[in-house]
Design an enzyme around this catalytic site. Structure first.
Site, PDB file in Angstrom:
ATOM      1  N   ASP A 285       0.834  -1.194   0.000  1.00  0.00           N
ATOM      2  CA  ASP A 285       0.000   0.000   0.000  1.00  0.00           C
ATOM      3  C   ASP A 285       0.876   1.254   0.000  1.00  0.00           C
ATOM      4  O   ASP A 285       1.872   1.335   0.733  1.00  0.00           O
ATOM      5  CB  ASP A 285      -0.896  -0.028   1.245  1.00  0.00           C
TER       6      ASP A 285
ATOM      7  N   GLU B 202       1.742  -0.409  -5.028  1.00  0.00           N
ATOM      8  CA  GLU B 202       0.808   0.649  -5.363  1.00  0.00           C
ATOM      9  C   GLU B 202       1.676   1.900  -5.536  1.00  0.00           C
ATOM     10  O   GLU B 202       2.148   2.467  -4.545  1.00  0.00           O
ATOM     11  CB  GLU B 202      -0.218   0.858  -4.251  1.00  0.00           C
TER      12      GLU B 202
END
Length: 715
Positions: free
Chosen positions: A347, A384
């Site tokens: 993330d 990401e």
């Protein structure tokens, strides 16, 4: 410095590594890092709430350690850290706050009193240290035994064969009628044969789990009486989230059992990890673990000692700190080796390439430590590639071993199918995004192609809403992105207008089929294949209810969508040319034609000026399968049929002339998004140069068979 109760326990020296709590030699060896502490106590909690404090007197390399005899697995514990409290220098040691062990393999309880957990009085940056004891108001660490159920043999699915399915452990099975009620919403629910059957029939190779690290509610949610659902608020990087265990305290065993069940079905497990921030939030947040241990060693600070935030979550882990690098790599190895997972999705991964919060560096200490680790280098590593800042948007900029969520792919497909862009950028996305990934030793499958993800509209909502509808989040619809690139097709939300419903479902099929037929690695969200809606909410992070859970009730709309999804996934799996591991290069194939050719609807090849015509809404992509560059598991090159993919986003039907005989002796319609389940409206064989009608806003896939191709034929 605070007064410490004397300990009557004989503490042995133990060793500094590995960190955490480890049963050994008739007791438990505790080891925790704090370079700024004056003293550290391990606090053992009894079932009656009593606390026994034991000072760790050994400090080696900044690690406080000691072996406490007589302690056994199941013991709840925490740490109290004595040391400087000077927020102006980022120092926030406070022995009144009981701290979770960052290396705990189990965490029990939850934050119940935000005020008791706050380490300050008044102004968080200037006020004095709070003397309120947080015991009884905060989570606790639990000593665990090593080992557990076998996690099975890792499938090691080649990336080019992967189809990733993003799911939430709880939301996936919470409403499943054929899973025992006690197992719904748990690790064992996902391991249930009914859940496994859905995954195998769908054809996905890899599940990507939303965060399963132990997490806690953010301060803003605690104040509002709400709860975190997605889990992007970590409290422990080694402990599986206890809320997903069917039996409290057995989350480690149940997680391993779940992994084993998925591996037995030849399905990989990727976990979404959040190494960019924690649940402690900004300076006004609670002191639960890292802040009280050694805040400057873990969190990014400005030169004035203030916490820096490039994540939009209140704090940022400092990827340039050796303490953080060790925490991250130790955690990843634990989940890989002990819990059996096959890879990780990082993330806000750009923060990992920004040591001390500076400019992005693909060769940063953190990113290099992960890719050069002998264990982690064998995992699937997915970034990401952005954070909350402009500098953090790094799509295409990560290093050779990183796959990336391709946000450019998502945006281009959404724009094309809603009819607001031409075909130039679309061609790059269909063919593996070579403009992003062909310059730094990467492969097409390192583009993780997606149209929807957990943070955004579902596929159904993407074609049903022009605007977000997040009122249920309690933030007056201010949260969530406004850049949805969606289209409601004539009515906002649910409608009885069957012409609108038909167009929406066709557009959903267009998006899904394009995703699965593009070069690269496709990822889609659990429930999209069953026409799931969130009522237009594009940020349901705090809605642990029917808004977020998958509805398994069959319907007239969900059944055809599921059949369509299964069909398209099967086509991809059986067609190596549609999932090639090398970029198209215009190379001459055994047929004498280039490996990739772009055609206009009139059957002629695109020329340079055609690409800059923004009014074009039709693109024909011909892939030569005789030289697909795909290999079998033994490493041998395999051939395939050739394929013609026609994408038409225009509002009217259009006529398309098929390529000549030099491209295919015949053309067999294989997929048509104009029908509910994707079966072609025309069931015969078409000759070269045939003229076919492609319906408005639809996609067709045709196969040009090759005589020399052996093996099963795609559906």
């Amino acid at each position: 410095m605070a007064t410490r109760p004397a300990s009557d326990t004989q503490v042995l020296a133990g060793r500094p590594f590995p960190l955490g709590a480890h049963p050994e030699a008739g007791g438990v060896r505790f080891a925790v890092t704090s370079a700024v502490a004056d003293a550290v106590e391990v606090c053992l909690l009894g079932d009656d709430g009593t606390e026994r404090r034991i000072e760790l007197t050994e400090r080696t390399f900044g690690v406080w350690h000691g072996l406490v005899p007589g302690v056994t697995p199941g013991q709840r514990y925490g740490y109290r850290v004595h040391g400087p409290y000077d927020p102006g220098r980022g120092l926030r040691c406070n022995p009144a706050k009981l701290l979770v062990d960052p290396y705990a393999h189990r965490i029990s309880g939850r934050l119940t009193d935000l005020g008791a957990a706050q380490g300050f009085v008044g102004d968080p940056d200037r006020g004095p240290a709070s003397t309120v004891d947080s015991l009884g108001s905060v989570p606790l660490s639990v000593v665990t035994s090593p080992g557990g159920p076998d996690t099975g043999v890792k499938p090691e699915v080649p990336f080019e064969e992967s189809v990733i399915y993003e799911l939430h452990v709880k939301g996936f099975t919470e409403l499943h009628p054929f899973i025992p009620e006690a197992l719904r919403g748990t690790y064992l629910g996902l391991a249930h044969p009914v859940a496994i059957e859905h995954l195998t029939r769908l054809g996905v190779t890899t599940v990507e789990l939303l965060p399963v690290h132990a997490f806690a509610d953010e301060p803003s949610l605690v104040k509002a009486g709400r709860h975190n659902y997605w889990g992007y608020s970590p409290l422990g990087y080694f402990a599986p989230h206890p809320g997903y265990a069917s039996e409290p305290g057995r989350e480690v065993e149940e997680f391993r059992t779940m992994v084993a069940a998925l591996h037995a079905a030849n399905i990989e497990v990727i976990v979404d990890v959040v190494f960019n921030h924690t649940c402690e939030g900004g300076p006004d947040g609670p002191t639960l673990f890292l802040r009280g241990l050694d805040a400057p060693a873990y969190y990014l600070h400005t030169k004035r000692g203030q916490m820096a935030d490039i994540t939009g979550c209140g704090n940022t882990l400092d990827a340039g700190s050796p303490t953080v690098v060790r925490l991250v790599t130790d955690s990843l190895r634990y989940w890989t080796q002990e819990l059996g997972v096959d890879g990780f999705r990082f993330d806000l991964a750009s923060t990992l390439g920004r040591p001390r919060g500076g400019m992005f560096d693909r060769d940063s200490t953190m990113l290099t430590a992960i890719t050069t680790d002998p264990v982690l280098s064998r995992c699937k590593l997915i970034a990401e590639p952005w954070d909350a800042t402009g500098e953090g948007y790094r799509v295409g900029d990560f290093g050779a071993q990183w796959a990336e969520w391709n946000g450019r792919y998502r945006d281009t497909l959404r724009d094309f199918w809603r009819g607001v862009t031409g075909v130039r950028d679309l061609a790059f996305r269909l063919s593996g995004s070579s403009d992003l990934y062909d310059h730094n030793l990467r492969r097409p499958w390192q583009s993780i192609n997606f149209v929807t993800a957990h943070d955004g509209f579902t596929l159904r909502d993407l074609v049903s809403y022009n605007e977000k509808h997040n009122e249920g989040n309690g933030e007056e619809n201010r949260d969530g992105t406004n850049d949805n690139r969606s289209w409601n097709h004539g009515a906002e939300g649910e409608t009885d207008d069957q012409s609108i419903v038909a167009l929406r479902t066709r557009q959903a099929r267009n998006l899904f089929a394009t995703l699965l037929l593009s070069t690269g690695t496709p990822m889609f969200v659990a429930g999209d294949e069953m026409w799931r809606t969130q009522g237009g909410n594009n940020n349901a992070y705090c809605l642990d209810d029917e808004t977020s859970w998958i509805d398994w009730t069959p319907s007239a709309a969900s059944e055809p969508m599921l059949a369509f999804a299964r069909r398209v996934v099967r086509i991809r799996a059986s067609s190596p040319a549609l999932r090639q591991p090398e970029f198209f290069e215009g190379r001459t194939t055994p047929t004498g034609k280039p490996d990739l050719v772009w055609f206009r609807p009139d059957g002629e090849e695109f020329d340079e000026i055609d690409w800059f015509d923004e009014s074009r809404r039709t693109l024909c992509m011909w892939i030569d399968g005789s030289n697909s560059q795909a290999r079998n598991r033994e490493g041998e090159l395999v051939t395939d049929h050739s394929w013609l993919l026609i994408l038409h986003a225009g509002e009217d039907d259009t006529e398309v002339v098929l390529p000549g005989p030099e491209y295919g002796a015949t053309y067999k319609p294989t997929l048509d998004t104009g029908t509910a389940d994707g079966s072609p409206a025309y069931v015969g064989v078409l000759d070269p140069k045939s003229r076919i009608v492609v319906a408005a806003r639809s996609l067709q896939l045709l196969r040009a068979p090759r005589d020399f191709v052996a093996g099963p034929q795609p559906l």
